[in-house]
Design an enzyme around this catalytic site. Structure first.
Site, PDB file in Angstrom:
ATOM      1  N   HIS A 187      -5.289  19.272  11.319  1.00  0.00           N
ATOM      2  CA  HIS A 187      -4.038  18.587  10.950  1.00  0.00           C
ATOM      3  C   HIS A 187      -3.420  17.736  11.991  1.00  0.00           C
ATOM      4  O   HIS A 187      -3.585  18.082  13.154  1.00  0.00           O
ATOM      5  CB  HIS A 187      -3.169  19.828  10.820  1.00  0.00           C
ATOM      6  CG  HIS A 187      -1.812  19.623  10.448  1.00  0.00           C
ATOM      7  ND1 HIS A 187      -0.568  19.343  11.102  1.00  0.00           N
ATOM      8  CD2 HIS A 187      -1.425  19.357   8.748  1.00  0.00           C
ATOM      9  CE1 HIS A 187       0.257  18.900  10.345  1.00  0.00           C
ATOM     10  NE2 HIS A 187       0.199  18.865   9.176  1.00  0.00           N
ATOM     11  N   CYS A 188      -2.957  16.615  11.532  1.00  0.00           N
ATOM     12  CA  CYS A 188      -2.105  15.811  12.354  1.00  0.00           C
ATOM     13  C   CYS A 188      -0.602  15.608  11.847  1.00  0.00           C
ATOM     14  O   CYS A 188      -0.601  15.525  10.585  1.00  0.00           O
ATOM     15  CB  CYS A 188      -2.936  14.690  12.705  1.00  0.00           C
ATOM     16  SG  CYS A 188      -3.098  13.601  11.248  1.00  0.00           S
ATOM     17  N   GLU A 189       0.089  15.434  12.711  1.00  0.00           N
ATOM     18  CA  GLU A 189       1.427  15.230  12.479  1.00  0.00           C
ATOM     19  C   GLU A 189       1.737  13.515  12.159  1.00  0.00           C
ATOM     20  O   GLU A 189       0.690  13.048  12.315  1.00  0.00           O
ATOM     21  CB  GLU A 189       2.433  15.676  13.462  1.00  0.00           C
ATOM     22  CG  GLU A 189       2.511  16.971  13.689  1.00  0.00           C
ATOM     23  CD  GLU A 189       3.512  17.493  14.702  1.00  0.00           C
ATOM     24  OE1 GLU A 189       4.215  16.787  15.240  1.00  0.00           O
ATOM     25  OE2 GLU A 189       3.609  18.896  15.008  1.00  0.00           O
TER      26      GLU A 189
END
Length: 799
Positions: free
Chosen positions: A126-128
């Protein structure tokens, strides 16, 4: 259909994309929208709940790439659902990469996690918002590290293409692919050495050289500022980074124009170790506005030859700024060993016009009378044009072209993906002319047949199957007939890199006749008997047995030419160093220069220019252009005459300058291109060595020989780079010695002017001696005539 459809495809639970088995990516990574806090919690809750239902026996590890130091909201929410979360930064000093130690940590943890738990564990990525550029790089690294995909550039491209069109440009103002590709190649090299990554070398970043001036202002130029970020290797700050170097933003900051110069050299002398970000910005006319010219990130563990050669394709630049870089632009980053760092260099010695030396001004008392009080130094722009005409005496075409063409003859390995189509354009030979000239050598003629070519329709023998273009096949067979080695032995020689069996010309011919992708596909689809194929087709089939045969042949060619290339390059560098030392250390030349300055002041006495403390170097050539009132002599003749009378010991000053002529014929640009070819060649050797690790037994001997060559070659090139850096500094110091700006009056111009001056001085001295000899003989003849007349008179008186 997506090129990566076998990696990314929808699978339950919703909200995730399966990358590879048991590795999932959150679909929010492909969006720039930020969900409200309540919606975000619901989004993650639904995904994790479905995950637990889908994999009840599995444990979950989530990687999150975020901005800032605080624990992320993502980590706080997922920890409530028994998911282990590891937060990583999403950039390193503005570059969407991680330090190599963190990349290694990420890859090792992924490998261990998937191996544990009876191979049921699951990884979530996951990446912001804004983190996709880094995540794409790490996904490509995962594929390369686990050998699920090969070809670093291709792997990186197809992962990035999974995002919506224009997504990368939206999130990153600079194109990050060049630096990402460099780090992906670091990952691919993990099998070359027993230790990966190798120890991070502490180096001195000595200087940055830009060849060809980028256009970042309205006047075809730029005002560059270099900044360097990284860890301070003297501190214990762990992964914390600092600005290690920055050029001061002074009003006197130099602006470079394409019309004035073609090289920018910036001395730095900065200690670096590990992951380094070097950025170059252009300072606009508005001092508050900066424009990023380029950025490059690298790790010192892989700077094994103490040089980083980069063209515009290897630099992170603004997406729309490619046209700002002229053709041939190159950035060179030169390093030195920390152990060999010397104290700050003393200021360059400069010829001092106020220092007493040479002939005194009284020696030139008649100069104005002889030369009409005319000015010797021409300060008009026409002087530059005149200088170019004078330098035409140096047009030793063979010598200059030899250096300039050597780089094109030097074979540097290249990606077969980019060059495998070039072989189809090799050596177009006129078949009809060959047949008419050499028809007696054909098999059909030896058998008494009157048939035409091998593939003609009237052949009496069983026709061979033609799969390759007739002209290309014919040329290929001619090439094979010259090598005269059985195909299996030829392949063995290639895999053993045995230059005693194949020479450079033969290897280059093999490169030209490597099968193209289309030809390989055609041969793969052939289901008939191999014996029915022609020689060319059978040759192609043998080459196809070797993985990445074209890059291997290019590595072979590089290995064959390496020693001679390095030897010639070192010889030229030593010549330049020697010439620089000779000029600066010649006391006789210094006195001659001081005498010339005195001569100019005497000539201009009574004018504003009669008390000069220096003169432009190209004014030396005007000495032969300024003639006396009687038009019988020039200032150069007059100078030689006075030196011969007053200080004859200076007449042979040219004997101090043994290497000047040779150095004046060496273009530094050609040496830089040769240095780049060697450096890039070594990079390609490393890349092929890494790729060959996946070849299996067929490349075991190839890897062993190449590894030994690489160890030896790197040591040689490292020594060569040290000499190259020293020569660069000395070449600049020679211009500065004469009070010139190295960017406007480079080493080549200095040595050429000095060489022409030396030739003109010698010619004028010889002409003076010849005239003096003629005058002496004339006086002797007249004296003899007078004696004879007196003798006759005396005899007549006696009689």
């Amino acid at each position: 259909m997506s090129l990566l459809s076998r990696f990314f495809y929808k699978r339950p639970p919703d909200g995730l994309l399966e990358f590879v088995e048991r590795v999932y990516v959150f679909d929010s990574c492909f969006s720039t929208e930020v969900l409200p806090e309540g919606m975000y919690q619901i989004y993650l809750h639904e995904i994790v709940t479905e995950l637990h239902e889908e994999f009840p026996e599995s444990s979950f590890l989530a990687f999150n790439f975020r901005e800032g130091e605080k624990r992320s909201q993502f980590a706080e929410i997922l920890c409530e659902y028994d998911v282990t979360v590891m937060d990583y930064p999403r950039q390193y000093e503005g570059c969407p990469l991680l330090p190599l130690s963190l990349i290694q940590h990420f890859l090792r943890v992924c490998e261990s996690w998937l191996f544990l738990g009876k191979q049921q564990n699951v990884i979530l990525l996951h990446c912001e918002r804004g983190g996709w550029p880094l995540l794409a790089f790490l996904l490509a690294s995962f594929l390369i590290f686990r050998k699920l995909h090969s070809g670093e550039r291709k792997t990186l491209d197809i992962v990035h293409r999974e995002a919506p069109k224009g997504f990368l440009q939206l999130l990153s103002p600079l194109n990050p692919l060049p630096s990402q590709l460099r780090y992906l190649q670091y990952v691919a090299r993990r099998n070359i050495a027993p230790e990966w990554p190798p120890p991070e070398r502490a180096l001195s970043l000595d200087c940055v050289i830009l060849r060809a001036i980028p256009n970042f202002d309205s006047q075809n130029g730029c005002t560059p500022i270099i900044r360097i970020f990284g860890r301070n290797y003297l501190s214990k700050g762990g992964l914390s980074t600092h600005m290690l170097f920055s050029m001061p933003r002074k009003k006197t900051l130099r602006t470079y124009r394409q019309a004035d110069c073609d090289v920018i050299k910036i001395d730095i002398q900065c200690l670096v170790q590990g992951d380094v970000v070097l950025e170059c910005v252009h300072l606009d006319s508005d001092p508050e506005r900066e424009v990023m010219m380029f950025r490059v990130m690298f790790n010192t563990a892989f700077i094994r030859s103490n040089i980083l050669m980069l063209n515009s394709e290897n630099l992170d630049i603004l997406w729309d700024s490619k046209e700002c870089y002229p053709k041939g632009f190159r950035a060179e980053v030169l390093f030195g060993e920390v152990e060999s760092i010397s104290p700050p260099r003393a200021p360059t010695t400069i010829l001092n016009g106020e220092e007493k030396g040479g002939l005194p001004i009284e020696a030139f008392s008649r100069v104005q009378e002889l030369f009409n009080g005319g000015e010797w130094v021409d300060r008009n722009d026409d002087a530059a044009l005149w200088l170019l005409k004078q330098l035409s005496v140096l047009s030793d075409t063979k010598e200059m072209s030899r250096l300039q063409n050597r780089v094109s003859l030097f074979t540097s390995p290249a990606d077969s993906e980019e060059e495998n189509n070039a072989s189809s354009t090799a050596d177009k030979i006129d078949i009809s002319e060959l047949e008419s000239l050499f028809s007696a050598a054909s098999a059909s003629d030896r058998n008494g047949s009157k048939a035409g070519g091998r593939r003609g329709p009237t052949m009496t023998k069983l026709e061979k199957v033609q799969l390759v273009d007739l002209r290309r096949a014919y040329n290929c067979e001619i090439m094979l007939s010259k090598i005269k080695i059985p195909l299996p032995d030829m392949i063995n020689a290639v895999m053993a890199l045995d230059s005693s069996v194949l020479d450079i010309d033969q290897v280059e011919n093999l490169i030209r006749f490597c099968p193209t992708k289309e030809e390989m596909e055609t041969l793969k689809n052939y289901t008939g008997e191999k014996e029915m194929l022609g020689k060319c087709e059978q040759f192609f089939l043998e080459l196809m047995k070797v993985p990445r045969v074209e890059p291997k042949l290019r590595v072979f060619a590089f290995k064959i030419t390496f020693s001679s290339q390095v030897k010639d390059l070192r010889s030229n560098l030593i010549t330049i160093n020697s010439a620089t030392k000779e000029v600066k250390e010649s006391a006789k030349l210094r006195q001659v220069m001081q005498t010339i300055l005195t001569l100019g002041n005497a000539l201009n006495q009574g004018t504003a220019r009669g008390s000069a403390i220096g003169f432009k170097l190209d004014s030396l050539l005007k000495l032969s252009d300024t003639r006396a009132r009687n038009n019988k002599m020039t200032l150069m003749h007059y100078l030689c005459k006075l030196i011969a009378e007053k200080m004859p010991e200076l007449l042979d000053f040219d004997k101090d300058l043994i290497h000047l002529e040779a150095a004046s014929k060496i273009p530094l640009k050609a040496l830089a291109e040769e240095m780049q070819a060697v450096s890039k060649g070594l990079e390609k050797v490393e890349q092929e060595l890494a790729a060959a690790e996946n070849d299996g037994v067929i490349s075991s001997g190839f890897r062993k020989v190449l590894k030994n060559f690489l160890d030896t070659a790197e040591a040689e090139v490292r020594s060569l780079i040290s000499l190259y850096s020293e020569v660069g500094r000395n070449a600049d110091s020679l211009s500065q010695y004469f009070g010139e700006d190295p960017s406007r009056c480079p080493f080549e111009q200095v040595t050429q002017v000095l060489f022409v001056f030396v030739k003109m001085f010698s010619k004028s001295r010889e002409e003076n001696e010849r005239l003096a000899d003629i005058e002496k003989k004339k006086l002797e003849k007249e004296a003899m005539k007078e004696r004879t007349e007196l003798l006759c008179i005396s005899r007549s008186i006696l009689h």
